[in-house]
Write a protein that holds these residues in place. Structure first.
Motif, PDB file in Angstrom:
ATOM      1  N   LEU B  23     -35.716 -59.167 -30.725  1.00 18.01           N
ATOM      2  CA  LEU B  23     -36.947 -59.129 -29.927  1.00 18.01           C
ATOM      3  C   LEU B  23     -37.743 -60.417 -30.116  1.00 18.01           C
ATOM      4  N   THR B  25     -36.565 -63.314 -30.938  1.00 20.89           N
ATOM      5  CA  THR B  25     -35.844 -64.394 -30.259  1.00 20.89           C
ATOM      6  C   THR B  25     -36.148 -64.406 -28.764  1.00 20.89           C
ATOM      7  N   VAL B  26     -36.094 -63.233 -28.156  1.00 25.99           N
ATOM      8  CA  VAL B  26     -36.381 -63.149 -26.717  1.00 25.99           C
ATOM      9  C   VAL B  26     -37.772 -63.694 -26.438  1.00 25.99           C
ATOM     10  N   PHE B  29     -38.114 -67.710 -26.889  1.00 26.36           N
ATOM     11  CA  PHE B  29     -37.476 -68.546 -25.867  1.00 26.36           C
ATOM     12  C   PHE B  29     -38.062 -68.365 -24.470  1.00 26.36           C
ATOM     13  N   ALA B  37     -32.092 -70.459 -22.021  1.00 25.70           N
ATOM     14  CA  ALA B  37     -32.687 -69.784 -23.172  1.00 25.70           C
ATOM     15  C   ALA B  37     -31.823 -70.029 -24.391  1.00 25.70           C
ATOM     16  N   MET B 241     -32.283 -57.317 -13.971  1.00 24.59           N
ATOM     17  CA  MET B 241     -32.071 -58.128 -15.176  1.00 24.59           C
ATOM     18  C   MET B 241     -30.597 -58.159 -15.560  1.00 24.59           C
ATOM     19  N   VAL B 253     -36.009 -64.605 -17.360  1.00 21.26           N
ATOM     20  CA  VAL B 253     -35.676 -63.253 -17.805  1.00 21.26           C
ATOM     21  C   VAL B 253     -36.310 -62.964 -19.169  1.00 21.26           C
ATOM     22  N   ASN B 254     -36.377 -63.995 -20.026  1.00 19.81           N
ATOM     23  CA  ASN B 254     -37.107 -63.830 -21.290  1.00 19.81           C
ATOM     24  C   ASN B 254     -38.570 -63.517 -21.019  1.00 19.81           C
ATOM     25  N   SER B 257     -39.031 -60.114 -19.891  1.00 17.38           N
ATOM     26  CA  SER B 257     -38.781 -59.230 -21.028  1.00 17.38           C
ATOM     27  C   SER B 257     -40.017 -59.118 -21.914  1.00 17.38           C
ATOM     28  N   LEU B 260     -42.432 -56.950 -20.335  1.00 20.82           N
ATOM     29  CA  LEU B 260     -41.963 -55.571 -20.480  1.00 20.82           C
ATOM     30  C   LEU B 260     -42.285 -55.035 -21.872  1.00 20.82           C
TER      31      LEU B 260
END
Lengths: 287, 278
Positions: B23, B25-26, B29, B37, B241, B253-254, B257, B260
Motif C-alpha cells: 500500500l 509503495t502504491v 509512486f 510507476a 483498473m 492508476v496509482n 488507488s 480509493l
C-alpha cells in the motif's frame, strides 16, 4: 393464523424469496442444466455429459484444476502459519490500547481493493521494480531480476490476501483462552512448546477451522491475483471458467467448470465444518 | 525465554511491514514524476492527479475521461446496491428474528449460502440465467430487454446476491439484542404497529442499518470477481483498473488507488464512529 397476519408474513418473506430464488437458486439451476447440454447442431442442444468428459480428457483442464486445489491448500497452510504468531501476540501479549491498535492495523489493508494491493506487489516485484532496483543498488545482484510471473509470486499474493481472514477468527478464538490455564500448564512443568501444543492450539481450533475454510474458499475463487502476478504461468481454474464464458462463448463448458469449482469449494467447507463440529452460521460469524 | 520473546516481537513487526509495504509503495509512486510507476525517483509531482497530459502524454486522474467515467460507473452501481442491501436486509432481519413459520431454519441457512459460493460462479450463473430470461422474453414480447444483458442492472443484481447476506447478518445481529419490552410499552401506551416500528424499533436499528449500508457501499466498490462476469460496455473502477494493469499501467492508476484508499479509509472511520456511538 389470521388472514391479515398471513398476508403480512407473505409480504415480509417476499424480498428473501425473490433474492434467493432469482439471484441464487434459479441461476444455479440454469448452469446445472447448461453443464449437461451438448451442442448437436448450431443452436440445438441435447442432454449429455460431454462437457464433463472434456474436463477429464483435456490435460490442461484437469491439471489446472488440480494445481488450483493443491496450491490453495498450500496457501491456506502458509497463511495459518504466518498469521498464528501474530494473532497470539494480539490476543495474549498485547495489552489495552496497543492491542486494539494492532488489531485495527491488521484490518486496515483489507478495506482497500484487492487490485490496489496487487498493484503494490507488481511495483515491488517486477523487473524494473523496487526490490530488483534496491538489490542492484546495494550490490547484491548485478542485473535486474524478475520476481513476478512465477508460482512464488502467486502464492505470495494469495497469502497476503488471505491474512486478514485468518488473523480475525484466530484472535477471536484465542481471546477467550483463560490465562490461568496457560499458567497451570507451565506450573505443571510444561515447556513452551508443550503448552502451545496441548493447551493453546486445541483452544484455538474453532478459529483455525473458520479461518482455513474462509481463506481456502477465497483463494480457490480468486481471479485477479493469479492472473496479474502469475501472468501466463498463473494458470488458475477461475481463468478457465472466464475464458470459456467470455472469450470463447462456450457457456455449457464454462458451466461444467463452474460446477466442478463449486463442488471443490463446497467439499472443503463441508469437510471443515464436519471436522470441527460447527455450523456454517457459527463459522461465518467468527470471521 | 527472553530471547524468544524478542524474536516474537521482531516477527510481529516484520509482519506489519509486510502488510503495509504494497500500500505504501502504491501511494509513493502516485507522486513520482515519471511515465512509469517504477524507480528511480524522478521528483515530486501532482501531475498524475491533476495534470493535463502535457508532461507525460497521459492525463492525471481528475482529467482522464475514461477514469472519471469508471468512477461514476462505480457509484451508479454501489449506491443502488447499498440502498437495497439496507432495505431488503432489514426485511430479512425481521424474517429471521421475528417471524415464526415452518422451514425457517432452512431459510436462515440459505441466506448464508451466497457467502460460500465463489464470486466468479455467482457471476456466471446470474449471467446465464438472465440471458435465458432475456431470450425467452424477446421471443415472447418481440423486443430486446437491454437491462437483462450485461451492464449496470446485472452488476447491481450480481453484487446484491452476496452483499445482501452480509447486510442481513449485520442488521439481524442488532435486532436480536433488542429489548421487546420497549415495543410492548409503546403498544400499552396506545401506539399503532406502524408507529411503534417508526418511533421505537427502526431508530434502535439505525446504527446497524448505517453500518450495513457503508459495508455494502465498500464491498460493491471493490468487488471484482462477480462484477467482471456481468460488466457491459461501461466498466466500474476495479474492472477498468484491471484492464489498465494488464496493459502496463501509468502512475495514474496509482493516483486513483490512493484516492480509493482515502475513500475506503473515510468510510471505515465513519463506520467505526457509528458503531461506537451506538
Amino acid at each position: 393464523m389470521s388472514e391479515p397476519r398471513r398476508f403480512g408474513l407473505f409480504l415480509l418473506l417476499a424480498p428473501a424469496a425473490l433474492w434467493l430464488g432469482l439471484l441464487v437458486i434459479l441461476p444455479h439451476v440454469e448452469i446445472a442444466i447448461l453443464s449437461v447440454s451438448e451442442r448437436i447442431a448450431p443452436r440445438v442442444y441435447a442432454f449429455g455429459l460431454a462437457n464433463y468428459r472434456e474436463f477429464f480428457v483435456e490435460p490442461l483442464y484437469w491439471r489446472t484444476f488440480a494445481r488450483t486445489a493443491v496450491m490453495s491448500i498450500m496457501v491456506t497452510a502458509l497463511t495459518l502459519l504466518l498469521a498464528f504468531p501474530v494473532a497470539l501476540y494480539i490476543a495474549r501479549a498485547a495489552r489495552g490500547r496497543a492491542k486494539s491498535i494492532l488489531f485495527l492495523l491488521c484490518l486496515l489493508p483489507f478495506w482497500v481493493s484487492e487490485l490496489v494491493r496487487t498493484l503494490g506487489w507488481m511495483i515491488l516485484m517486477r523487473e524494473t521494480g523496487v526490490i530488483s532496483t534496491s538489490l542492484q543498488k546495494i550490490g547484491l545482484i548485478s542485473g535486474p531480476i524478475e520476481l513476478l510471473y512465477n508460482d512464488g509470486a502467486v502464492v505470495l499474493g494469495l497469502v497476503y490476501g488471505g491474512l486478514l481472514f485468518m488473523v480475525v477468527p484466530l484472535v477471536n478464538a484465542l481471546d477467550s483462552l483463560d490465562p490461568s490455564l496457560v499458567e497451570a500448564g507451565y506450573d505443571l512443568g510444561g515447556s513452551r512448546a508443550t503448552v502451545l501444543r496441548r493447551i493453546v492450539i486445541p483452544h484455538a481450533m474453532p478459529g483455525i477451522v473458520a479461518g482455513c475454510i474462509v481463506v481456502f474458499m477465497l483463494t480457490v475463487g480468486n481471479f485477479a491475483t493469479p492472473v496479474l502476478l502469475g501472468g501466463k504461468n498463473g494458470l488458475w481454474f477461475t481463468e478457465q471458467i472466464y475464458s470459456q464464458f467470455i472469450t470463447r462463448f462456450n457457456w455449457p463448458q464454462g458451466s461444467a467448470f463452474g460446477f466442478l469449482l463449486l463442488a471443490l469449494s463446497s467439499a472443503i467447507v463441508w469437510g471443515g465444518l464436519k471436522l470441527s463440529g460447527q455450523s456454517l452460521g457459527q463459522t461465518l460469524r467468527q470471521g | 525465554m527472553r530471547r524468544s520473546n524478542a524474536l516474537w516481537r521482531l516477527y510481529v513487526a516484520a509482519f506489519y511491514l509486510f502488510l503495509f509495504a504494497p500500500l505504501f509503495t502504491v501511494a509513493v509512486f502516485a507522486f513520482n514524476a515519471s511515465g512509469f510507476a517504477s524507480p528511480p525517483w524522478r521528483g515530486f509531482t501532482l501531475a498524475w492527479f491533476v495534470g493535463t497530459g502535457a508532461e507525460f502524454g497521459k492525463p492525471g486522474v481528475l482529467r482522464d475521461r475514461a477514469m472519471l467515467a469508471a468512477i461514476a460507473n462505480s457509484f451508479e452501481v454501489a449506491i443502488p446496491v447499498a440502498l437495497m442491501a439496507v432495505i431488503l436486509g432489514t426485511a430479512n432481519a425481521f424474517v429471521l428474528e421475528r417471524a415464526q413459520f415452518r422451514g425457517k431454519h432452512v431459510l436462515a441457512l440459505m441466506m448464508l449460502w451466497p457467502l460460500v459460493i465463489p464470486g466468479v460462479i455467482l457471476g456466471i450463473s446470474i449471467l446465464a440465467f438472465f440471458s435465458r430470461l432475456a431470450n425467452g422474453l424477446e421471443d415472447w414480447l418481440q423486443r430486446d430487454l437491454e437491462f437483462l444483458r450485461p451492464g449496470h442492472t446485472l452488476m447491481v443484481l450480481g453484487q446484491l446476491s452476496f452483499i445482501l447476506s452480509l447486510s442481513t447478518l449485520i442488521i439481524a445481529a442488532r435486532l436480536r439484542r433488542f429489548d421487546r419490552a420497549l415495543e410492548e410499552a409503546a403498544f400499552d401506551l396506545g401506539a399503532s404497529r406502524t408507529r411503534v416500528l417508526r418511533t421505537v424499533t427502526l431508530p434502535y436499528l439505525r446504527p446497524a442499518m448505517v453500518g450495513a449500508g457503508l459495508v455494502a457501499l465498500l464491498m460493491s466498490f471493490e468487488n471484482f470477481n462477480t462484477t467482471l462476469m456481468l460488466v457491459g460496455s461501461e466498466p466500474p473502477l476495479p474492472v477498468y483498473m484491471y484492464g489498465q494493469m494488464r496493459e502496463g499501467a501509468t502512475p495514474a492508476v496509482n493516483a486513483v488507488s490512493l484516492l480509493l484508499m482515502l475513500f475506503a479509509g473515510g468510510l471505515a472511520t465513519v463506520a467505526v464512529m457509528v458503531a461506537r456511538h451506538d
